[in-house]
Motif scaffolding. Structure first.
Motif, PDB file in Angstrom:
ATOM      1  N   ALA A  49       0.827  -1.224   0.000  1.00 29.46           N
ATOM      2  CA  ALA A  49       0.000   0.000   0.000  1.00 29.46           C
ATOM      3  C   ALA A  49       0.854   1.264   0.000  1.00 29.46           C
ATOM      4  CB  ALA A  49      -0.957  -0.002   1.190  1.00 29.46           C
ATOM      5  N   LEU A  50       2.020   1.218  -0.658  1.00 30.01           N
ATOM      6  CA  LEU A  50       2.943   2.349  -0.637  1.00 30.01           C
ATOM      7  C   LEU A  50       2.327   3.583  -1.279  1.00 30.01           C
ATOM      8  CD1 LEU A  50       5.778   3.440  -0.007  1.00 30.01           C
ATOM      9  CD2 LEU A  50       6.524   2.536  -2.219  1.00 30.01           C
ATOM     10  N   ILE A  51       1.723   3.404  -2.456  1.00 33.43           N
ATOM     11  CA  ILE A  51       1.141   4.557  -3.152  1.00 33.43           C
ATOM     12  C   ILE A  51      -0.061   5.083  -2.375  1.00 33.43           C
ATOM     13  CG2 ILE A  51       0.080   5.360  -5.287  1.00 33.43           C
ATOM     14  CD1 ILE A  51       1.770   3.218  -6.749  1.00 33.43           C
ATOM     15  N   GLU A  52      -0.862   4.164  -1.810  1.00 34.00           N
ATOM     16  CA  GLU A  52      -2.009   4.604  -1.004  1.00 34.00           C
ATOM     17  C   GLU A  52      -1.544   5.443   0.189  1.00 34.00           C
ATOM     18  OE1 GLU A  52      -3.342   0.452  -2.502  1.00 34.00           O
ATOM     19  OE2 GLU A  52      -1.489   1.581  -2.219  1.00 34.00           O
ATOM     20  N   ARG A  53      -0.451   5.033   0.822  1.00 29.09           N
ATOM     21  CA  ARG A  53       0.059   5.788   1.973  1.00 29.09           C
ATOM     22  C   ARG A  53       0.539   7.178   1.561  1.00 29.09           C
ATOM     23  NH1 ARG A  53       4.637   2.734   4.335  1.00 29.09           N
ATOM     24  NH2 ARG A  53       4.487   1.149   2.697  1.00 29.09           N
ATOM     25  N   ILE A  54       1.134   7.273   0.378  1.00 30.80           N
ATOM     26  CA  ILE A  54       1.603   8.580  -0.095  1.00 30.80           C
ATOM     27  C   ILE A  54       0.429   9.511  -0.364  1.00 30.80           C
ATOM     28  CG2 ILE A  54       2.705   9.720  -2.082  1.00 30.80           C
ATOM     29  CD1 ILE A  54       4.769   7.498  -2.115  1.00 30.80           C
ATOM     30  N   CYS A  55      -0.721   8.942  -0.724  1.00 30.76           N
ATOM     31  CA  CYS A  55      -1.907   9.759  -1.015  1.00 30.76           C
ATOM     32  C   CYS A  55      -2.711  10.127   0.231  1.00 30.76           C
ATOM     33  CB  CYS A  55      -2.826   9.021  -1.997  1.00 30.76           C
ATOM     34  SG  CYS A  55      -2.112   8.799  -3.632  1.00 30.76           S
ATOM     35  N   GLU A  56      -2.316   9.622   1.373  1.00 28.59           N
ATOM     36  CA  GLU A  56      -3.041   9.885   2.625  1.00 28.59           C
ATOM     37  C   GLU A  56      -2.185  10.764   3.530  1.00 28.59           C
ATOM     38  OE1 GLU A  56      -6.180   9.729   5.379  1.00 28.59           O
ATOM     39  OE2 GLU A  56      -6.101   9.121   3.271  1.00 28.59           O
ATOM     40  N   PRO A  57      -2.671  11.944   3.947  1.00 28.31           N
ATOM     41  CA  PRO A  57      -1.883  12.805   4.839  1.00 28.31           C
ATOM     42  C   PRO A  57      -1.588  12.109   6.168  1.00 28.31           C
ATOM     43  CG  PRO A  57      -3.820  13.970   4.008  1.00 28.31           C
ATOM     44  CD  PRO A  57      -3.986  12.527   3.647  1.00 28.31           C
ATOM     45  N   GLU A  58      -0.427  12.381   6.711  1.00 31.75           N
ATOM     46  CA  GLU A  58      -0.083  11.828   8.020  1.00 31.75           C
ATOM     47  C   GLU A  58      -0.947  12.449   9.121  1.00 31.75           C
ATOM     48  OE1 GLU A  58       4.152  12.248   8.629  1.00 31.75           O
ATOM     49  OE2 GLU A  58       4.629  11.183   6.779  1.00 31.75           O
ATOM     50  N   ARG A  59      -1.301  13.721   8.936  1.00 33.24           N
ATOM     51  CA  ARG A  59      -2.069  14.399   9.990  1.00 33.24           C
ATOM     52  C   ARG A  59      -2.833  15.563   9.370  1.00 33.24           C
ATOM     53  NH1 ARG A  59       1.911  14.990  12.759  1.00 33.24           N
ATOM     54  NH2 ARG A  59       1.756  13.028  13.902  1.00 33.24           N
ATOM     55  N   GLN A  60      -4.100  15.745   9.798  1.00 30.44           N
ATOM     56  CA  GLN A  60      -4.914  16.868   9.336  1.00 30.44           C
ATOM     57  C   GLN A  60      -5.463  17.597  10.561  1.00 30.44           C
ATOM     58  OE1 GLN A  60      -7.616  15.737   5.976  1.00 30.44           O
ATOM     59  NE2 GLN A  60      -6.844  13.674   6.355  1.00 30.44           N
ATOM     60  N   ILE A  61      -5.104  18.861  10.683  1.00 26.11           N
ATOM     61  CA  ILE A  61      -5.474  19.641  11.871  1.00 26.11           C
ATOM     62  C   ILE A  61      -6.415  20.768  11.438  1.00 26.11           C
ATOM     63  CG2 ILE A  61      -4.572  21.057  13.761  1.00 26.11           C
ATOM     64  CD1 ILE A  61      -1.790  19.588  12.975  1.00 26.11           C
ATOM     65  N   ILE A  62      -7.571  20.863  12.084  1.00 28.37           N
ATOM     66  CA  ILE A  62      -8.543  21.938  11.828  1.00 28.37           C
ATOM     67  C   ILE A  62      -8.863  22.590  13.160  1.00 28.37           C
ATOM     68  CG2 ILE A  62     -10.791  22.523  10.854  1.00 28.37           C
ATOM     69  CD1 ILE A  62     -10.728  19.929   9.279  1.00 28.37           C
ATOM     70  N   PHE A  63      -8.857  23.909  13.200  1.00 30.72           N
ATOM     71  CA  PHE A  63      -9.073  24.584  14.477  1.00 30.72           C
ATOM     72  C   PHE A  63      -9.803  25.918  14.299  1.00 30.72           C
ATOM     73  CE2 PHE A  63      -4.807  25.345  12.856  1.00 30.72           C
ATOM     74  CZ  PHE A  63      -4.629  26.723  12.937  1.00 30.72           C
ATOM     75  N   ARG A  64     -10.395  26.370  15.389  1.00 24.57           N
ATOM     76  CA  ARG A  64     -11.127  27.640  15.426  1.00 24.57           C
ATOM     77  C   ARG A  64     -10.146  28.776  15.661  1.00 24.57           C
ATOM     78  NH1 ARG A  64     -15.151  27.289  20.007  1.00 24.57           N
ATOM     79  NH2 ARG A  64     -13.323  27.717  21.271  1.00 24.57           N
TER      80      ARG A  64
END
Length: 448
Positions: A49-64
């Motif tokens: 799943a190497l290519i799939e992992r590259i297409c998925e962000p390690e972390r997504q942060i959303i804040f007010r």
């Protein structure tokens, strides 16, 4: 270009998992279209799943982001930081303040940034951030209070060995200064390497302001050289009138081009004699005014066209330097008809897929943004290097390093495209060269 059947399930999963994010879909699709040749030559890249992992962000942060305007009223915006890939080093990528910012935009930018940073050959991963805050029409006090509130949350997630933001649309030296000041206040540390694009008086790098525009021109210069052509004497159009556009114009002029048009979101100016760079800087950098003010101040034969398309102006070199998907397939056909020979993307993904296909079908030299506009982040990495060594380089030293990096990126893209049977295809060359460097690093680090 079609996507290899082995990669189609990956795209389907990305589309399903990231619904309602068309820019991110577009960016992933473009890279996957290039990887069929890689998987055919190296089937092991489809494993684990190497290519799939590259297409998925390690972390997504959303804040007010709450802040108080000049009338004492509380305003609320939303902040984002997508830490996409750290296989090569700390996350690195700009912060954008613009009403259009949403999670999908930031993910597309972070994905592009991952490959762009890999192409520089420097030890930096990919990330991007921003807010739907609109700085236009806001006072310095309002912008300061917003930046301080934004950094009050963001400071938990950044650091010189973790994530190093910089500027982007709506975020220049003023905004970086306010954010750096708040970071220093909150952490009680003078960690100069946590932000790049800083002022020269407190750890910034010479040539950083100019780097993205200058670098894009260096890339175009290298492309033209493959056909034994030069920039000198060429007629050029540059969309946008912010930092990237201004310094693209400056370097083009230094190399002998005549820039006849530039723009903002309201319209464009057409100056057959060539843009007066000093006046443009006065209007945009000092007065922070609209491009229409240039026409009013310059007078004479200068024309301001409200709305419309800057790409209706005949030119040999086109440098889209404003925002994503600004140059359509129809615009590309107009440019081809009017004799364009080279297109260099100063912005991130400013050409639609239809436009890219039109340029390539016509044999136009086309430089994708992940390669052509990498000069900004490359010089940010040089700023980090100077901060780490408590050193400061001259403008000439830094620009020489920038020029060498951009020519190296060009050659890397060209050689990769040729080795995969597509000489002159800078899109394929950039995508494969960036992917291979990230993929090899991720495999070496295990399942991450």
């Amino acid at each position: 270009m079609n996507i290899d059947e082995k990669l189609q399930p990956i795209l389907a999963a990305v589309l399903s998992r990231n619904a309602g994010e068309p820019e991110f879909h577009q960016a992933v699709r473009e890279v996957l279209e290039s990887l069929g040749r890689v998987v055919a030559k190296h089937p092991d890249y489809a494993d684990d799943a190497l290519i799939e992992r590259i297409c998925e962000p390690e972390r997504q942060i959303i804040f007010r982001v709450p802040w108080v305007d000049d009338r004492g009223r509380v305003q609320i915006n939303r902040g984002f930081r997508v830490q996409f890939n750290s296989a090569l080093g700390p996350y690195k990528g700009g912060i954008r303040f613009h009403p259009s910012v949403n999670l999908g935009i930031i993910k597309f930018l972070g994905f592009e940034q991952t490959f762009k940073n890999a192409l520089t050959g420097m030890p930096i991963g990919g990330g991007k951030g921003g807010s739907d805050f609109n700085p236009r029409g806001r006072s310095d006090g309002e912008i300061m209070r917003f930046c301080q509130s934004f950094m009050t949350e963001l400071h938990r997630h950044v650091g010189e060995h973790t994530d190093v933001p910089a500027g982007d649309i709506g975020v220049g030296g003023r905004e970086v200064g306010y954010m750096f000041g708040q970071y220093k206040r909150l952490t009680n540390r003078y960690e100069a390497g946590v932000l790049t694009g800083k002022g020269l008086t407190y750890g910034g790098s010479q040539a950083r302001r100019e780097a993205t525009g200058y670098g894009a021109v260096y890339f175009v210069e290298s492309m033209l050289a493959t056909r034994k052509q030069k920039i000198d004497g060429r007629r050029a159009a540059v969309s946008g009138s912010g930092n990237v556009a201004i310094y693209t114009i400056e370097k083009l002029q230094q190399l002998g081009a005549r820039i006849v048009a530039c723009s903002d979101s309201n319209g464009y100016i057409y100056d057959e004699r060539g843009i007066d760079l000093g006046l443009l800087k006065e209007v945009k950098e000092v007065r922070r005014a609209r491009i229409s003010d240039y026409a009013e101040l310059k007078g004479g034969p200068v024309r301001y066209i409200e709305g419309g398309s800057i790409w209706d102006v005949p030119c040999e070199i086109a440098m889209p330097s404003a925002t994503q998907n600004e140059l359509t397939g129809k615009d590309a056909m107009t440019l081809v008809k009017n004799g364009v020979v080279a297109v260099g993307e100063g912005a991130n993904m400013p050409c639609t897929p239809e436009a890219v296909r039109a340029f390539q079908a016509a044999g136009v030299l086309y430089a994708p943004g992940k390669a052509a506009n990498a000069g900004g982040v490359a010089t940010s990495a040089l700023e980090m290097q100077q901060n780490a060594s408590r050193d400061s380089w001259t403008f000439e030293q830094t620009e020489a390093r920038l020029a060498a990096i951009m020519r190296g990126i060009h050659d890397r893209c060209a050689q990769t495209a040729e080795s995969y049977g597509a000489p002159g295809d800078y899109v394929l060359g950039a995508n494969i060269a960036g992917f291979v460097r990230v993929a090899e690093s991720m495999r070496a680090l295990g399942v991450i």
